[in-house]
Design a protein around this motif. Structure first.
Motif, PDB file in Angstrom:
ATOM      1  N   ILE A 336       0.691  -1.036   0.058  1.00 49.32           N
ATOM      2  CA  ILE A 336      -0.189  -0.158  -0.076  1.00 49.32           C
ATOM      3  C   ILE A 336       0.915   1.304  -0.077  1.00 49.32           C
ATOM      4  N   TRP A 337       0.747   2.135  -0.867  1.00 49.74           N
ATOM      5  CA  TRP A 337       1.247   3.406  -1.020  1.00 49.74           C
ATOM      6  C   TRP A 337       0.286   4.314  -0.597  1.00 49.74           C
ATOM      7  N   GLY A 338       0.294   5.215   0.383  1.00 47.01           N
ATOM      8  CA  GLY A 338      -0.515   6.237   0.612  1.00 47.01           C
ATOM      9  C   GLY A 338       0.183   7.572   0.777  1.00 47.01           C
ATOM     10  N   THR A 339      -0.525   8.753   0.102  1.00 50.11           N
ATOM     11  CA  THR A 339       0.049   9.887   0.255  1.00 50.11           C
ATOM     12  C   THR A 339      -1.032  10.859   0.224  1.00 50.11           C
ATOM     13  N   GLU A 340      -0.890  11.999   1.046  1.00 50.57           N
ATOM     14  CA  GLU A 340      -1.789  12.753   1.366  1.00 50.57           C
ATOM     15  C   GLU A 340      -1.114  14.528   1.317  1.00 50.57           C
ATOM     16  N   LYS A 374       3.176  -6.068   3.091  1.00 48.46           N
ATOM     17  CA  LYS A 374       2.940  -6.969   4.047  1.00 48.46           C
ATOM     18  C   LYS A 374       3.427  -8.317   3.344  1.00 48.46           C
ATOM     19  N   PHE A 375       4.568  -8.890   4.060  1.00 48.60           N
ATOM     20  CA  PHE A 375       5.056 -10.133   3.318  1.00 48.60           C
ATOM     21  C   PHE A 375       4.845 -11.352   4.024  1.00 48.60           C
ATOM     22  N   ALA A 381       6.071  -4.409   7.026  1.00 44.20           N
ATOM     23  CA  ALA A 381       7.081  -3.335   7.142  1.00 44.20           C
ATOM     24  C   ALA A 381       6.937  -2.203   6.160  1.00 44.20           C
ATOM     25  N   GLY A 382       7.498  -1.025   6.600  1.00 43.49           N
ATOM     26  CA  GLY A 382       7.333   0.068   5.756  1.00 43.49           C
ATOM     27  C   GLY A 382       8.057   1.246   6.045  1.00 43.49           C
ATOM     28  N   ILE A 405       8.377  -1.776  11.452  1.00 41.51           N
ATOM     29  CA  ILE A 405       7.869  -3.047  11.206  1.00 41.51           C
ATOM     30  C   ILE A 405       6.783  -3.559  12.145  1.00 41.51           C
ATOM     31  N   THR A 406       5.953  -4.188  11.651  1.00 43.83           N
ATOM     32  CA  THR A 406       4.831  -4.606  12.617  1.00 43.83           C
ATOM     33  C   THR A 406       4.791  -6.177  12.464  1.00 43.83           C
ATOM     34  N   TRP A 407       4.541  -6.680  13.843  1.00 44.33           N
ATOM     35  CA  TRP A 407       4.245  -8.009  13.906  1.00 44.33           C
ATOM     36  C   TRP A 407       2.817  -8.419  14.439  1.00 44.33           C
TER      37      TRP A 407
END
Lengths: 454, 310
Positions: A336-340, A374-375, A381-382, A405-407
């Motif tokens: 996911i690529w999000g920009t604002e 998401k892997f 991770a991002g 990084i998210t677990w």
């Protein structure tokens, strides 16, 4: 003597035989009585059957319909259905209203003190129970639902828990014309992430531009109208009005009498395009306007000694989310690529160092852009990049760079590790800062997969 | 001046909303949205040319993980019927989509909301919905469509819903349903004959998709690779499962195609079991576009796996 002995023996023999015969006769008599009783029961049973058959015969002769096998099967099926339905019916009452808790703790280390970073949290080591939220939601009646989000968080200065109602709103569910009205306290729809709770963000902290221009979450006391445009493509239009928006405390223009110009007005137009079955694009534009603000945030002293008092608040935003979610294994892989990008264009009353007063417009902008990969079902991770100009002084700039990084051990238990390097230009008067955050968020009770978090 | 303009804009928007919403979004056909492809197949079988059927899933997704796409909203907005599996199968994506659709016809309690689980006696209803048991379905296991006899209950529910919203077509619906039922009954008899070799055969799968299928064909459903529903396996769980499979002579490992192959393959290799990939709805693997084709594929693959293992 011999004759007497023979007599005695014969007598004993006779007596024994007589007694034995008597006992046998008694047993046979009892057995006959038992048989007789059983036969009596059989006769009675047969009599009842005969009576029953006679009644059926009478019904048949009277033309009363008899239950066919099919009817009996249907009746049985109905009974089974009722049991199954009763089984399911008891479950919703467990969560009526649906109640859930969300907890979030943030452990951090910042290399600089709060006075050098402008943060509300101290530098060095910090443990922060950022929020404990109680969520409750249920239908009010066939026409509306209501929900409440009550929040308790540790006060930065005292450490004591402060309780607040983050959201408490009613939402219609049966208006014609594809319309929905929401009223009460809620997060107004502006941009893509402003109306998402902190713990639902893809990173630990709200991007700088949202924190500065909106004041965090887009909380408001007001009313909001949403319209799903009835065309083939998804187009959603939202407009709203409310006392305050975002981090405004107290609400704007609290005084003796508030005119319509003292309220905040906002709107959002968003759409969605499937580029391929796996890739989608969500664009949106948003606007926020308070025609007449009075002392929102107080007076701001500029480096040249002049003071600014905001008189009109204008904020516009453009957001874009590009998602790659393969249909087959979207629970395991996604990008996911999000920009604002936000543009603040406020009007201020300025009093310069000579005491002269005049009106001044200041335009400033900021943005954030993040990529989340998401892997694994549990791992993602991002990287987040953010930039913002101070709304009162557009020469003061701040930048942020945050890999994370998210677990996710499960839907309800998530750990996130994030490093953030924050840099400021000289005008801001702030110092660069290195920070490491460990966020632990959890959910218990009822949970829903909301539209905003898709 | 600014407020006057704002008022005019708002009034115009509201008027446009009402005008556009009054325009019928579909012509004569009944618009049906189904959550999964098996239900779409049954709806098409009954409705024929009289219906326009859209499935939210394409067949390759996990039944619990259909992406919540805003492009679903306009079609749900104009749907006459929303047909779902029920038993909380679609809880991860359907409630939010239903709310976003703003279509009162398909909301729960209205005739357009068709819960196909009505009449199905659910298996494995949990005694507790505590999350220590994973992402449990509070109403019981929702994967009853993998039992072709229970699919007839879904067929009946869909037929009843169609007959309610379009009673003028009841003769066509009845004829189509009866024809489909005759075909399905013949196939069920065929599958039951073929599946005699499956009786008592032990198997594991990644997710708990197969209790209804196992019961129908007399198989022994030994366990799941997932630790708990929706919770990935731990190393310890895999170790225990592998040991138990060896001890109990479990001969088949089923991998649903939306889950990674790595772990099921490793377990199959370690236990000597046969690894098979089975769809959980039509379209999940090639040549399974319809419900009957899918069940054909599942039964044939299972039978082949058993025969290969002998």
């Amino acid at each position: 003597m011999a004759t007497f002995r023979i007599f005695i023996m014969l007598s004993a023999l006779f007596l024994t035989a007589s007694l034995s015969y008597g006992a046998d006769l008694d047993e046979r008599l009892k057995a006959l009585e038992e048989v007789s009783k059983q036969q009596q029961k059989v006769i009675e049973e047969q009599q009842r059957l005969i009576e029953g058959l006679k009644q059926d015969l009478n019904k048949l002769q009277a033309g009363e319909p008899q239950k066919s096998t099919e009817t009996q099967v249907l009746e049985l099926k109905e009974k089974v259905d009722q049991v199954a339905e009763a089984q399911t019916r008891t479950i919703p009452s467990v969560f009526n209203p649906a109640i859930g808790f969300v907890g979030e703790a943030v452990f951090s280390y910042r290399s600089k003190g709060a006075s050098l970073t402008g943060s509300s949290r101290p530098g060095g080591f910090d443990a922060f129970a950022r929020s404990v939220e109680l969520n409750a939601a249920a239908s009010v009646d066939p026409f509306a639902k209501a929900y409440i989000v009550a929040n308790a968080s540790a006060d930065a200065a005292t450490g004591e828990a402060t309780f607040s109602i983050e959201e408490a709103a009613l939402q219609t569910e049966s208006l014609p014309g594809n319309l929905t009205v929401k009223a009460g306290r809620f997060f107004g729809e502006f941009g893509r992430l402003a109306y998402i709770h902190d713990h639902e963000l893809p990173f630990v902290n709200r991007p700088l531009v949202l924190a500065q221009y909106i004041g965090g979450e887009s909380r408001t006391d007001g009313v909001q109208l949403n319209w799903l445009v009835p065309i083939e493509h998804y187009v959603s239009l939202t407009v709203g009005a409310g006392n305050q928006f975002g981090g405004d405390v107290p609400p704007n223009n609290v005084g003796d009498f508030r005119r319509a110009g003292g309220l905040n007005y906002w709107g959002r137009l968003s759409s969605y395009v499937d580029i391929t079955p796996d890739i989608s694009l969500e664009p949106g534009v948003s606007g926020l306007w308070n025609p007449k603000t009075v002392d929102r945030g107080g007076s701001f002293t500029q480096p040249d000694g002049s003071t600014l008092s905001e008189r009109e608040r204008r904020l516009t935003g453009v957001d874009l989310t590009l998602s790659y979610k393969p249909l087959r294994d979207n629970q395991f892989t996604s990008i996911i690529w999000g920009t604002e990008v936000l543009y603040s264009h406020n009007r201020y009353d300025e009093v310069n160092s000579d005491g002269l007063a005049f009106s001044r417009d200041i335009g400033s902008y900021g943005l954030y852009s993040y990529l989340a990969y998401k892997f694994h079902r549990q791992w993602s991770a991002g990287f987040l990049y953010g930039f913002v100009e101070d709304a009162q002084d557009n020469t003061a700039r701040t930048y942020e760079y945050s890999p994370f990084i998210t677990w996710s051990l499960s839907h309800w238990n998530q750990l996130r590790l994030q490093y953030t390097y924050t840099n400021h230009n000289a005008v801001s008067g702030l110092r660069p800062d290195n920070a490491v955050y460990l966020q632990w968020a959890w959910i218990i009770g009822a949970h829903s997969h909301g539209w905003q978090q898709r | 001046m600014k407020f006057k303009l704002l008022r005019i804009v708002l009034t115009l928007l509201l008027m446009t909303a009402f005008c556009l919403s009054a325009i019928p979004a579909y012509a004569n056909k009944i618009t049906i949205v189904t959550t999964l492809t098996d239900l779409a197949d049954l709806a098409r079988a009954i409705g024929g040319d009289l219906v326009e059927v859209h499935s939210l899933a394409t067949g390759v997704e996990d039944t619990h993980g259909v992406p919540m796409k805003p492009s679903f909203v306009p079609v749900m907005n104009r749907a006459d019927l929303l047909i779902l599996v029920g038993l909380d199968c679609e809880h991860a994506f359907l409630p939010a989509l239903m709310e976003a659709s703003k279509n009162p016809r398909i909301q729960k309690g209205n005739p357009g909301y068709v819960d196909c689980s009505k009449g199905v006696v659910p298996r494995d209803v949990p005694k507790s919905t505590d999350h220590s048991e994973g992402d449990v379905h509070p109403y019981g296991n929702p994967h009853y469509m993998l039992d072709p006899v229970l699919a007839k209950t879904a067929l009946s529910n869909i037929f009843n819903a169609m007959a309610t919203v379009a009673p003028q077509y009841i003769a066509e619906f009845t004829s189509n349903r009866d024809a489909y039922l005759a075909t399905l009954n013949a196939k069920i008899a065929q599958w039951e004959t073929k599946a005699k070799v499956l009786k008592g055969v032990k198997f594991v799968s990644y997710h708990e998709h197969w209790p209804y299928f196992a019961e129908r064909f007399g198989m022994n459903y030994f366990g799941t690779i997932e630790l708990k529903p929706g919770i990935d396996p731990t190393a310890r769980h895999i170790e225990e499962l592998t040991a138990a499979m060896k001890a109990q002579h479990v001969t088949i490992v089923v991998r649903e195609p939306q889950f990674p192959e790595k772990t099921p393959k490793r377990i199959a290799e370690q236990t000597g079991a046969t690894l098979v990939t089975l769809p959980i709805m039509p379209g999940g693997v090639p040549n399974t576009e319809t419900y009957i084709k899918m069940m054909d594929y599942i039964v044939n693959t299972m039978v082949a796996a058993v025969q290969a293992g002998k």
